[in-house]
Design a protein around this motif. Structure first.
Motif, PDB file in Angstrom:
ATOM      1  N   HIS A 294       0.719  -1.400   0.032  1.00 24.16           N
ATOM      2  CA  HIS A 294      -0.248  -0.244   0.032  1.00 24.16           C
ATOM      3  C   HIS A 294       0.605   1.265   0.311  1.00 24.16           C
ATOM      4  O   HIS A 294       0.514   2.141  -0.529  1.00 24.16           O
ATOM      5  CB  HIS A 294      -0.636   0.211   1.824  1.00 24.16           C
ATOM      6  CG  HIS A 294      -2.007  -1.103   0.665  1.00 24.16           C
ATOM      7  ND1 HIS A 294      -2.736  -0.908  -0.329  1.00 24.16           N
ATOM      8  CD2 HIS A 294      -2.389  -2.044   1.525  1.00 24.16           C
ATOM      9  CE1 HIS A 294      -3.887  -2.177   0.041  1.00 24.16           C
ATOM     10  NE2 HIS A 294      -3.235  -2.533   1.433  1.00 24.16           N
ATOM     11  N   GLY A 295       1.742   1.747   0.169  1.00 23.89           N
ATOM     12  CA  GLY A 295       2.921   2.074  -0.547  1.00 23.89           C
ATOM     13  C   GLY A 295       3.288   2.618  -1.229  1.00 23.89           C
ATOM     14  O   GLY A 295       3.792   4.073  -1.679  1.00 23.89           O
ATOM     15  N   LEU A 296       3.167   2.080  -2.278  1.00 29.17           N
ATOM     16  CA  LEU A 296       3.279   2.635  -3.621  1.00 29.17           C
ATOM     17  C   LEU A 296       2.030   2.589  -3.958  1.00 29.17           C
ATOM     18  O   LEU A 296       1.118   2.185  -3.700  1.00 29.17           O
ATOM     19  CB  LEU A 296       4.060   1.287  -3.903  1.00 29.17           C
ATOM     20  CG  LEU A 296       5.293   0.406  -3.240  1.00 29.17           C
ATOM     21  CD1 LEU A 296       6.245  -0.846  -4.137  1.00 29.17           C
ATOM     22  CD2 LEU A 296       6.005   0.866  -3.752  1.00 29.17           C
ATOM     23  N   SER A 297       1.936   3.802  -5.522  1.00 28.73           N
ATOM     24  CA  SER A 297       1.415   3.724  -6.233  1.00 28.73           C
ATOM     25  C   SER A 297       1.040   2.654  -6.942  1.00 28.73           C
ATOM     26  O   SER A 297       2.336   2.415  -7.049  1.00 28.73           O
ATOM     27  CB  SER A 297       1.490   4.895  -6.875  1.00 28.73           C
ATOM     28  OG  SER A 297       2.475   4.504  -7.834  1.00 28.73           O
ATOM     29  N   VAL A 298       0.314   2.250  -7.991  1.00 28.65           N
ATOM     30  CA  VAL A 298      -0.900   1.603  -8.803  1.00 28.65           C
ATOM     31  C   VAL A 298       1.401   1.166  -9.633  1.00 28.65           C
ATOM     32  O   VAL A 298       1.077   0.356  -9.899  1.00 28.65           O
ATOM     33  CB  VAL A 298      -1.609   1.639  -9.534  1.00 28.65           C
ATOM     34  CG1 VAL A 298      -1.520   0.614 -10.654  1.00 28.65           C
ATOM     35  CG2 VAL A 298      -2.704   1.807  -8.435  1.00 28.65           C
ATOM     36  N   GLU A 299       1.501   2.678 -11.233  1.00 29.41           N
ATOM     37  CA  GLU A 299       2.396   2.546 -11.241  1.00 29.41           C
ATOM     38  C   GLU A 299       3.406   1.719 -10.778  1.00 29.41           C
ATOM     39  O   GLU A 299       4.505   1.375 -11.385  1.00 29.41           O
ATOM     40  CB  GLU A 299       2.825   4.276 -11.952  1.00 29.41           C
ATOM     41  CG  GLU A 299       1.624   4.608 -12.973  1.00 29.41           C
ATOM     42  CD  GLU A 299       0.562   5.237 -11.461  1.00 29.41           C
ATOM     43  OE1 GLU A 299       0.369   4.987 -10.439  1.00 29.41           O
ATOM     44  OE2 GLU A 299      -0.553   5.231 -12.365  1.00 29.41           O
ATOM     45  N   ARG A 301       4.147   0.221  -8.228  1.00 26.74           N
ATOM     46  CA  ARG A 301       3.480  -1.525  -7.986  1.00 26.74           C
ATOM     47  C   ARG A 301       4.103  -2.140  -9.237  1.00 26.74           C
ATOM     48  O   ARG A 301       4.779  -3.177  -9.776  1.00 26.74           O
ATOM     49  CB  ARG A 301       2.518  -2.053  -7.818  1.00 26.74           C
ATOM     50  CG  ARG A 301       2.072  -0.533  -5.815  1.00 26.74           C
ATOM     51  CD  ARG A 301       1.500  -2.044  -6.841  1.00 26.74           C
ATOM     52  NE  ARG A 301       0.075  -1.042  -4.668  1.00 26.74           N
ATOM     53  CZ  ARG A 301      -0.655  -0.532  -4.562  1.00 26.74           C
ATOM     54  NH1 ARG A 301      -1.753  -1.360  -5.133  1.00 26.74           N
ATOM     55  NH2 ARG A 301      -1.177   0.016  -2.936  1.00 26.74           N
ATOM     56  N   GLU A 302       3.536  -1.815 -10.369  1.00 31.70           N
ATOM     57  CA  GLU A 302       3.225  -2.030 -11.768  1.00 31.70           C
ATOM     58  C   GLU A 302       5.315  -2.740 -12.536  1.00 31.70           C
ATOM     59  O   GLU A 302       5.623  -3.486 -13.372  1.00 31.70           O
ATOM     60  CB  GLU A 302       2.609  -1.760 -13.085  1.00 31.70           C
ATOM     61  CG  GLU A 302       3.060  -2.457 -14.237  1.00 31.70           C
ATOM     62  CD  GLU A 302       1.204  -2.133 -15.209  1.00 31.70           C
ATOM     63  OE1 GLU A 302       1.836  -2.300 -15.873  1.00 31.70           O
ATOM     64  OE2 GLU A 302       0.510  -1.025 -14.487  1.00 31.70           O
ATOM     65  N   THR A 303       5.608  -0.860 -12.169  1.00 31.78           N
ATOM     66  CA  THR A 303       7.169  -0.469 -12.538  1.00 31.78           C
ATOM     67  C   THR A 303       7.700  -1.918 -11.432  1.00 31.78           C
ATOM     68  O   THR A 303       8.666  -2.784 -12.587  1.00 31.78           O
ATOM     69  CB  THR A 303       7.524   0.355 -11.847  1.00 31.78           C
ATOM     70  OG1 THR A 303       7.137   0.908 -13.185  1.00 31.78           O
ATOM     71  CG2 THR A 303       9.139   1.236 -12.698  1.00 31.78           C
ATOM     72  N   PHE A 304       7.465  -2.602 -10.129  1.00 29.97           N
ATOM     73  CA  PHE A 304       8.697  -2.868  -9.586  1.00 29.97           C
ATOM     74  C   PHE A 304       7.746  -4.599 -10.411  1.00 29.97           C
ATOM     75  O   PHE A 304       9.165  -5.345  -9.579  1.00 29.97           O
ATOM     76  CB  PHE A 304       7.466  -2.885  -8.087  1.00 29.97           C
ATOM     77  CG  PHE A 304       8.298  -3.662  -7.411  1.00 29.97           C
ATOM     78  CD1 PHE A 304       9.655  -4.536  -6.321  1.00 29.97           C
ATOM     79  CD2 PHE A 304       7.290  -4.983  -6.874  1.00 29.97           C
ATOM     80  CE1 PHE A 304       9.878  -5.039  -5.862  1.00 29.97           C
ATOM     81  CE2 PHE A 304       8.084  -6.005  -5.979  1.00 29.97           C
ATOM     82  CZ  PHE A 304       9.241  -6.435  -5.560  1.00 29.97           C
ATOM     83  N   VAL A 305       6.653  -5.088  -9.964  1.00 30.51           N
ATOM     84  CA  VAL A 305       6.882  -6.439 -10.604  1.00 30.51           C
ATOM     85  C   VAL A 305       7.368  -6.839 -11.976  1.00 30.51           C
ATOM     86  O   VAL A 305       7.972  -7.575 -12.379  1.00 30.51           O
ATOM     87  CB  VAL A 305       5.600  -6.686 -10.576  1.00 30.51           C
ATOM     88  CG1 VAL A 305       5.259  -8.432 -11.823  1.00 30.51           C
ATOM     89  CG2 VAL A 305       4.780  -6.386  -9.778  1.00 30.51           C
TER      90      VAL A 305
END
Length: 393
Positions: A294-299, A301-305
Motif C-alpha cells: 500500500h506504500g506504492l502507487s499502482v504505477e 507496483r507495476e514497475t516493480f513487478v
C-alpha cells in the motif's frame, strides 16, 4: 500426522453416496489440475469425458516404469502418487474429467490451466491450477497486487461460463490452490448470475485475496456465503490483499512458507485439523507485506513487478527449474540485470526480499518453539469452521 495421501488410504473406498463431498476432497481435486492431461482429456466442447482411472493410466504411460515424475520446483512432488491412489480408489476412480485447458504465454506473462471433474453426485468441480513452475505464472501472481484484473482472472470467468453451458444440469463447485483459489473466487463472483445460482461452493485453498472494492460489489455479496477460504496457520500467500474474514485455519507439519504446500495440511477423518487463528508471526508478516504494497502507487507496483521478473528472466530461464538447474549462470545474469535498474526500483526489490526472508525466518523459529511446546505436553485446540449451507438443493 496424516495428510491427503493418508486420507486416500483411509476413505478411498467410500463413495460420495456413502460419505458426502467434504473440504479434503476439495483440496485433492484442486491439486489434480496440476497434472498435465494434454492429449488425454478433451478441452471445452471438444469431446466426451474421460474416466479418471483411464486418464491416469494414459498419463503414467508417458513415463518409463519406475521413473520419478518431476513436477517442478514448487509443484508438490506427491501429486503423481496422489493420482495413483485416486485412480485405485472407489471414491475418485470413476469420476470423469473434461474441459482441460493449459495456456502459457511467456512473452505476455500469462499462465492459466483448469480442469472440470464430474464428481458423480450430480456435481461438477472446476479445478483452477495455482502457481506452477513457470516464471510467467509467478509474474501474474505478483500482478494481482497492482492490477484490477489479470489475464488469468478473465480466462477463469470465460472458462466457468463455457463449462457451465456444456454441463447445463450440473451443480457447480469451484476451487483451486494458491493462485487457483483466487481464480475460483473471481470466477464465482463475476460469472453470469444464472451460473452463480448453480454454485454450491467456491473453495480458496491458501489463495491470495483481492482489492477492497471487490468485496463490496453486489456480485460478491450474491455468492459470499458460499465462499470457503482455508489457510495454514503460518499463511502468507492466503493472507495477501483483502479476503473473506471468515476463513478456516488448518494445522500443518511444515514450517514457515513451506506450509503453503497442501500436502502438509493435517487431516483427521473427513476434515482438516483446524486452529483458532493464524499464528502471531503470520499476522505480523501479513501486516508488513500489506504496508509495503500500500506504500506504492499502482504505477510503482507495476514497475516493480516488471523489473523483478526482468531480473529473474535475465538468464533466459522460463521456469524455476531452469533457474535451479543452471543457478551459477542465472545468478550472474541476475546480478548484471540488477545493476541496470534505477536505484529506487533496486532498493524496493531488496526491501521486498528482506520482508519475505524475515517473515519466513520468524515463522520457522515460531514453528520450532511450538513443536518444542507440543513435546512438553498437549495443548487444547479449538477449531472454528464455517458450515456449507448450499449443498445439493
Amino acid at each position: 500426522m496424516a495428510n491427503l495421501l493418508d486420507y486416500l488410504d483411509w476413505r478411498g473406498d467410500l463413495t460420495l453416496e456413502q460419505s458426502s463431498f467434504n473440504e479434503v476432497d476439495n483440496l485433492i481435486l484442486a491439486e489434480l489440475s496440476f497434472v498435465d492431461f494434454k492429449d488425454i482429456v478433451p478441452g471445452p466442447g471438444e469431446g466426451e469425458s474421460v474416466v479418471l482411472r483411464e486418464a491416469a493410466e494414459s498419463f503414467f504411460a508417458k513415463f518409463p516404469q519406475g521413473e520419478k515424475i518431476d513436477m517442478g520446483v514448487l509443484v508438490p512432488g506427491a501429486i503423481p502418487e496422489m493420482l495413483r491412489k485416486m485412480a485405485d480408489s472407489r471414491r475418485f476412480g470413476d469420476m470423469k474429467l473434461n474441459c482441460f485447458v493449459d495456456h502459457l504465454d511467456v512473452g505476455k506473462g500469462e499462465q492459466f490451466a483448469a480442469l472440470a471433474i464430474e464428481t458423480g453426485d450430480k456435481g461438477l468441480y472446476l479445478s483452477f491450477r495455482g502457481t506452477d513452475d513457470t516464471l510467467a505464472g509467478w509474474k501474474e501472481d505478483f500482478e494481482l497486487a497492482c492490477m484490477p484484473e489479470v489475464p488469468a482472472q478473465k480466462k477463469a470467468v470465460a472458462y466457468t461460463w463455457a463449462v457451465a453451458k456444456q454441463f447445463p444440469r450440473k451443480k457447480l463447485r469451484l476451487g483451486g490452490h494458491s493462485k487457483g483459489g483466487n481464480l475460483a473466487v473471481y470466477a464465482g463472483v463475476f460469472c453470469p448470475e444464472n451460473v452463480q445460482k448453480r454454485i454450491i461452493a467456491v473453495w480458496s485453498n491458501d489463495g491470495p485475496g483481492f482489492h477492497n472494492d471487490l468485496l463490496d460489489l453486489p456480485e460478491h455479496r450474491r455468492v459470499a456465503e458460499r465462499i470457503f477460504s482455508i489457510v495454514p496457520k503460518s499463511s502468507v500467500v492466503g493472507m495477501l490483499l483483502e479476503h473473506e474474514e471468515d476463513y478456516t485455519v488448518v494445522d500443518s507439519d511444515q514450517l514457515g512458507f513451506m506450509q503453503h504446500d497442501g500436502f502438509s495440511w493435517q487431516v483427521m477423518g473427513d476434515h482438516f485439523i483446524t486452529l483458532r487463528q493464524v499464528t502471531q508471526q503470520a499476522h505480523l508478516s501479513d501486516q508488513e507485506l500489506r504496508k509495503w504494497v500500500h506504500g506504492l502507487s499502482v504505477e510503482q507496483r507495476e514497475t516493480f513487478v516488471n523489473a523483478m521478473f526482468d531480473v529473474l528472466s535475465a538468464s533466459g530461464a522460463v521456469t524455476l527449474t531452469d533457474l535451479k538447474d543452471d543457478s551459477f549462470k542465472a545468478v550472474g545474469a541476475m546480478i548484471r540485470a540488477m545493476k541496470d535498474l534505477d536505484k529506487e526500483t533496486r532498493d524496493g526489490l531488496w526491501d521486498f526480499l528482506a520482508i519475505l526472508f524475515k517473515s519466513n525466518l520468524r515463522m520457522v523459529l515460531e514453528g520450532i518453539q511450538e513443536e518444542t511446546e507440543k513435546k512438553r505436553g498437549p495443548r487444547r485446540r479449538i477449531g472454528k469452521k464455517k458450515e456449507e449451507k448450499n449443498e445439493e438443493k
